[in-house]
Motif scaffolding. Structure first.
Motif, PDB file in Angstrom:
ATOM      1  N   LEU A   1       0.850  -1.198   0.000  1.00  0.00           N
ATOM      2  CA  LEU A   1       0.000   0.000   0.000  1.00  0.00           C
ATOM      3  C   LEU A   1       0.882   1.242   0.000  1.00  0.00           C
ATOM      4  CD1 LEU A   1      -2.432  -1.212   2.760  1.00  0.00           C
ATOM      5  CD2 LEU A   1      -3.056  -0.896   0.368  1.00  0.00           C
ATOM      6  N   VAL A   2       0.598   2.170  -0.899  1.00  0.00           N
ATOM      7  CA  VAL A   2       1.339   3.439  -0.949  1.00  0.00           C
ATOM      8  C   VAL A   2       0.306   4.555  -0.817  1.00  0.00           C
ATOM      9  CG1 VAL A   2       2.881   4.906  -2.302  1.00  0.00           C
ATOM     10  CG2 VAL A   2       3.079   2.414  -2.465  1.00  0.00           C
ATOM     11  N   GLU A   3       0.354   5.243   0.316  1.00  0.00           N
ATOM     12  CA  GLU A   3      -0.668   6.264   0.608  1.00  0.00           C
ATOM     13  C   GLU A   3      -0.040   7.644   0.713  1.00  0.00           C
ATOM     14  OE1 GLU A   3      -1.938   3.547   4.153  1.00  0.00           O
ATOM     15  OE2 GLU A   3      -3.437   5.150   3.973  1.00  0.00           O
ATOM     16  N   ASP A   4      -0.747   8.637   0.250  1.00  0.00           N
ATOM     17  CA  ASP A   4      -0.305  10.017   0.498  1.00  0.00           C
ATOM     18  C   ASP A   4      -1.468  10.797   1.085  1.00  0.00           C
ATOM     19  OD1 ASP A   4      -1.822  11.700  -1.548  1.00  0.00           O
ATOM     20  OD2 ASP A   4      -0.875  10.259  -2.897  1.00  0.00           O
ATOM     21  N   ASN A   5      -1.171  11.940   1.684  1.00  0.00           N
ATOM     22  CA  ASN A   5      -2.254  12.788   2.204  1.00  0.00           C
ATOM     23  C   ASN A   5      -2.381  14.051   1.361  1.00  0.00           C
ATOM     24  OD1 ASN A   5       0.116  13.945   3.076  1.00  0.00           O
ATOM     25  ND2 ASN A   5      -0.693  14.599   5.044  1.00  0.00           N
ATOM     26  N   GLY A   6      -2.266  13.846   0.050  1.00  0.00           N
ATOM     27  CA  GLY A   6      -2.357  14.961  -0.896  1.00  0.00           C
ATOM     28  C   GLY A   6      -3.786  15.354  -1.210  1.00  0.00           C
ATOM     29  N   PRO A   7      -3.981  16.045  -2.324  1.00  0.00           N
ATOM     30  CA  PRO A   7      -5.311  16.599  -2.641  1.00  0.00           C
ATOM     31  C   PRO A   7      -6.331  15.559  -3.081  1.00  0.00           C
ATOM     32  CG  PRO A   7      -3.768  16.995  -4.435  1.00  0.00           C
ATOM     33  CD  PRO A   7      -2.972  16.391  -3.329  1.00  0.00           C
ATOM     34  N   GLY A   8      -5.889  14.302  -3.301  1.00  0.00           N
ATOM     35  CA  GLY A   8      -6.817  13.276  -3.766  1.00  0.00           C
ATOM     36  C   GLY A   8      -7.097  13.406  -5.249  1.00  0.00           C
TER      37      GLY A   8
ATOM     38  N   VAL B   1      -6.996   1.567  -6.504  1.00  0.00           N
ATOM     39  CA  VAL B   1      -6.802   2.911  -5.964  1.00  0.00           C
ATOM     40  C   VAL B   1      -8.053   3.365  -5.228  1.00  0.00           C
ATOM     41  CG1 VAL B   1      -7.476   3.966  -8.179  1.00  0.00           C
ATOM     42  CG2 VAL B   1      -6.171   5.308  -6.551  1.00  0.00           C
ATOM     43  N   GLU B   2      -7.815   4.011  -4.098  1.00  0.00           N
ATOM     44  CA  GLU B   2      -8.906   4.664  -3.364  1.00  0.00           C
ATOM     45  C   GLU B   2      -8.455   6.088  -3.102  1.00  0.00           C
ATOM     46  OE1 GLU B   2      -9.935   2.630   0.217  1.00  0.00           O
ATOM     47  OE2 GLU B   2     -10.435   0.786  -0.841  1.00  0.00           O
ATOM     48  N   SER B   3      -9.397   7.011  -3.235  1.00  0.00           N
ATOM     49  CA  SER B   3      -8.997   8.391  -3.040  1.00  0.00           C
ATOM     50  C   SER B   3     -10.141   9.206  -2.464  1.00  0.00           C
ATOM     51  CB  SER B   3      -8.560   8.997  -4.377  1.00  0.00           C
ATOM     52  OG  SER B   3      -8.024  10.284  -4.172  1.00  0.00           O
ATOM     53  N   GLN B   4      -9.798  10.134  -1.592  1.00  0.00           N
ATOM     54  CA  GLN B   4     -10.806  11.053  -1.059  1.00  0.00           C
ATOM     55  C   GLN B   4     -10.304  12.470  -1.276  1.00  0.00           C
ATOM     56  OE1 GLN B   4     -12.424  10.297   2.869  1.00  0.00           O
ATOM     57  NE2 GLN B   4     -11.559   8.243   2.782  1.00  0.00           N
ATOM     58  N   PRO B   5     -11.103  13.293  -1.923  1.00  0.00           N
ATOM     59  CA  PRO B   5     -10.675  14.664  -2.160  1.00  0.00           C
ATOM     60  C   PRO B   5     -10.234  15.347  -0.864  1.00  0.00           C
ATOM     61  CG  PRO B   5     -12.673  14.205  -3.396  1.00  0.00           C
ATOM     62  CD  PRO B   5     -12.419  13.012  -2.522  1.00  0.00           C
ATOM     63  N   GLU B   6      -9.114  16.016  -0.952  1.00  0.00           N
ATOM     64  CA  GLU B   6      -8.509  16.765   0.169  1.00  0.00           C
ATOM     65  C   GLU B   6      -7.989  15.871   1.288  1.00  0.00           C
ATOM     66  OE1 GLU B   6      -7.994  19.782  -0.605  1.00  0.00           O
ATOM     67  OE2 GLU B   6      -9.384  19.711  -2.305  1.00  0.00           O
ATOM     68  N   ARG B   7      -8.129  14.553   1.172  1.00  0.00           N
ATOM     69  CA  ARG B   7      -7.637  13.684   2.249  1.00  0.00           C
ATOM     70  C   ARG B   7      -6.514  12.775   1.786  1.00  0.00           C
ATOM     71  NH1 ARG B   7     -12.077  11.466   6.241  1.00  0.00           N
ATOM     72  NH2 ARG B   7     -10.157  11.177   7.406  1.00  0.00           N
ATOM     73  N   GLY B   8      -6.460  12.481   0.504  1.00  0.00           N
ATOM     74  CA  GLY B   8      -5.343  11.679   0.029  1.00  0.00           C
ATOM     75  C   GLY B   8      -5.750  10.501  -0.839  1.00  0.00           C
ATOM     76  N   THR B   9      -4.719   9.798  -1.273  1.00  0.00           N
ATOM     77  CA  THR B   9      -4.915   8.688  -2.205  1.00  0.00           C
ATOM     78  C   THR B   9      -4.117   7.487  -1.727  1.00  0.00           C
ATOM     79  OG1 THR B   9      -5.136  10.280  -3.995  1.00  0.00           O
ATOM     80  CG2 THR B   9      -4.667   8.015  -4.644  1.00  0.00           C
ATOM     81  N   CYS B  10      -4.680   6.318  -1.922  1.00  0.00           N
ATOM     82  CA  CYS B  10      -3.971   5.077  -1.557  1.00  0.00           C
ATOM     83  C   CYS B  10      -3.954   4.144  -2.768  1.00  0.00           C
ATOM     84  CB  CYS B  10      -4.658   4.402  -0.376  1.00  0.00           C
ATOM     85  SG  CYS B  10      -3.887   2.818   0.035  1.00  0.00           S
ATOM     86  N   PHE B  11      -2.755   3.812  -3.219  1.00  0.00           N
ATOM     87  CA  PHE B  11      -2.603   2.828  -4.285  1.00  0.00           C
ATOM     88  C   PHE B  11      -2.272   1.485  -3.639  1.00  0.00           C
ATOM     89  CE2 PHE B  11      -2.033   6.663  -6.732  1.00  0.00           C
ATOM     90  CZ  PHE B  11      -2.709   6.358  -7.914  1.00  0.00           C
TER      91      PHE B  11
END
Lengths: 387, 131
Positions: free
Chosen positions: A293-300, A345-355
């Protein structure tokens, strides 16, 4: 105009009923023209293509229902047929009364009576959808070319400008020098990634990037890739956390492909994490599957972009600023498939993305090797402190 | 009195690059990375020449050029566009928007300085002849 009207056909009186019945049922448009290019007959498919009724066409000029650009082409095709006596093939655009256009590939030849031509029969295949698709592909390729041109020129401009500045002003203060060198370094790295993506993409197209399967220490590969990003993460003030947990053993897979996938996913995550943000890399292992799992807390990723991010050359709104090639995720996705795995991939706007990279454990290394090789490491350290 | 140059580019790395080299060359430089602020800055500072990036998120350089040239205190200020797009159509649109010159990235800072000096020479000559 009702459906019944549009499919109604008119028939020349001397045409054999059984022959015309076959023409009527044809999926392609078929029409007859007199030698001076006036409509004599048309089947239902052609009437439907033009959204006309048969009687409305009768006696009208062939050129009346063509787009202006197509008239010279159509005219020339008929002239050539008359001159050479040979069938002709041409692509023309029909202009419908409702303003719509339809592109058709037309095969035309003479109908003979007593050995003499008396009419021109045309089989018109509607290729409008193919033309629209081709245009979309062309536009996408053109858009990508323009984006690539823009990104390359921007990077080269910065490198050229700052190299010149450093050369011309050797007594520049240290802080400024450091900043300028950093900009040059970042842009060289960006161009290097560009070149790698483009080369990988070409190799993928010819199936030459998959490498050979071997016993792979996944944790070791992840750590090695993370180390490669230490400087970039530090520069962007992004904290990288790792949670490896208990890994059951090595994986029988292509190390080169795995490394490339991880590089592309991590590069994305570090790029889109905000300054001071966090990227988490974790492993989840089971008998069947090993998950990275590679997650960031970017803009989504906006919901409307989610379905496109693995398409080659696709660049979302955020990527426009980041100036990527639009190939990184496409390459990663294709490579994951080549390993018998997948990337979700899962992503939430303003919370981040997880590949989520899923790799099958089928074909895994021998039990002995698994037993020898165990990792129970669990830690969370800023990458900047790693070697 | 130093010639005042306005630089508008959303990429602050380009702004710094150009600002440093122009200041070293003896120009007074005013900058912004936000094209929406550029009109107000220009009406206050009265630059003699403007260097505008074309592709900016808030407002493209062509729109900004038209807005700047509508300012009565700015008049016929020469505008040089900087762009990473080398298409002919963009150049035409740039000239229609009031550009006097066009520089495509990548370029050397000396290229830009030479263009600025040239357009200022032409501009001053035309001002003298119209007096």
């Amino acid at each position: 105009m009702s459906e019944r009207d549009t499919t109604a056909a008119f028939r020349p009186s001397d045409m054999a009923r059984h022959w015309w019945n076959a023409v009527e049922a044809a999926a392609d448009g078929v029409f007859l023209l007199s030698l001076d290019a006036k409509y004599l007959a048309a089947n239902a498919a052609f009437c439907h293509l033009l959204s006309e009724t048969g009687p409305s066409l009768l006696g009208r000029s062939y050129y009346d229902v063509l787009s202006n650009d197509s008239i010279p082409l159509a005219h020339r095709a008929i002239e050539m047929m008359i001159q050479r006596g040979q069938p002709q093939r041409t692509t023309v655009v029909f202009q419908r009364a409702d303003g719509e256009v339809r592109t058709a590939e037309c095969h035309q030849s003479f109908l003979l009576r007593d050995g003499e031509p008396w009419a021109i029969v045309t089989i018109a295949r509607d290729i409008s959808q193919e033309v629209v698709l081709e245009r979309k592909l062309w536009d996408a390729a053109e858009e990508h070319r323009a984006a690539l041109d823009f990104a390359l020129r921007t990077s080269l401009g910065l490198i050229k400008g700052y190299v010149y500045t450093l050369y011309q002003h050797p007594r520049i203060d240290e802080a400024r020098r450091g900043r300028y060198v950093q900009i040059i370094e970042e842009e060289v790295e960006r161009l290097t990634k560009f070149a790698e993506d483009l080369l990988d993409y070409r190799r993928l197209e010819v199936g030459d990037l998959y490498g050979t399967n071997e016993v792979v220490d996944v944790v070791g590969v992840v750590k090695s890739v993370l180390n490669g990003f230490a400087r970039e993460a530090m520069r962007r003030q992004v904290r990288v956390e790792t949670h490896f947990g208990k890994v059951r053993g090595p994986l029988f897979t292509s190390q080169d492909s795995l490394r490339r996938i991880l590089i592309n996913l991590l590069q994305n995550a570090i790029l889109y994490a905000p300054v001071g943000g966090t990227v988490k890399v974790s492993l989840q292992d089971s008998e069947e599957t090993l998950v990275v799992l590679v997650e960031d807390n970017g803009p989504g990723i906006p919901p409307e972009e989610m379905g496109h991010i693995f398409e080659k050359f696709y660049r979302g709104r955020a990527a426009e600023k980041a100036m990527g090639t639009g190939l990184g995720l496409a390459i990663a996705g294709t490579l994951a498939e080549s390993l018998g795995g997948s990337i979700g991939v899962e992503s939430q706007p303003e919370r981040g993305t997880c590949f989520c990279l899923r790799l099958s454990r089928k074909g895994c290394a021998s039990r002995n090797m698994k037993e020898e090789w165990e990792s129970t490491e669990e830690r969370a350290v800023p990458v900047a402190t790693e070697d | 009195m130093k010639t005042c140059v306005l630089i508008v580019d959303d990429d602050e790395r380009y702004v710094e690059l150009l600002e440093f080299n122009l200041v070293e060359q003896g120009y007074r430089v005013i900058t912004t990375t936000r094209p929406a602020e550029a009109v107000e800055i220009a009406s206050r500072e009265h630059p003699q020449v403007a260097i505008l990036d074309v592709m900016m998120p808030e407002m493209d350089g062509f729109t900004l050029a038209r807005a700047l040239l509508r300012l009565p205190e700015i008049g016929k200020m020469p505008i040089i566009f900087l762009t990473a797009k080398g298409q002919g159509g963009d150049r035409l649109e740039g000239f229609e928007a009031g550009a006097v010159d066009y520089l495509t990235k990548p370029f050397l800072p000396t290229d830009l300085i030479a263009r600025i000096e040239k357009v200022l020479r032409v501009y001053r000559r035309s001002e003298v002849s119209s007096e």
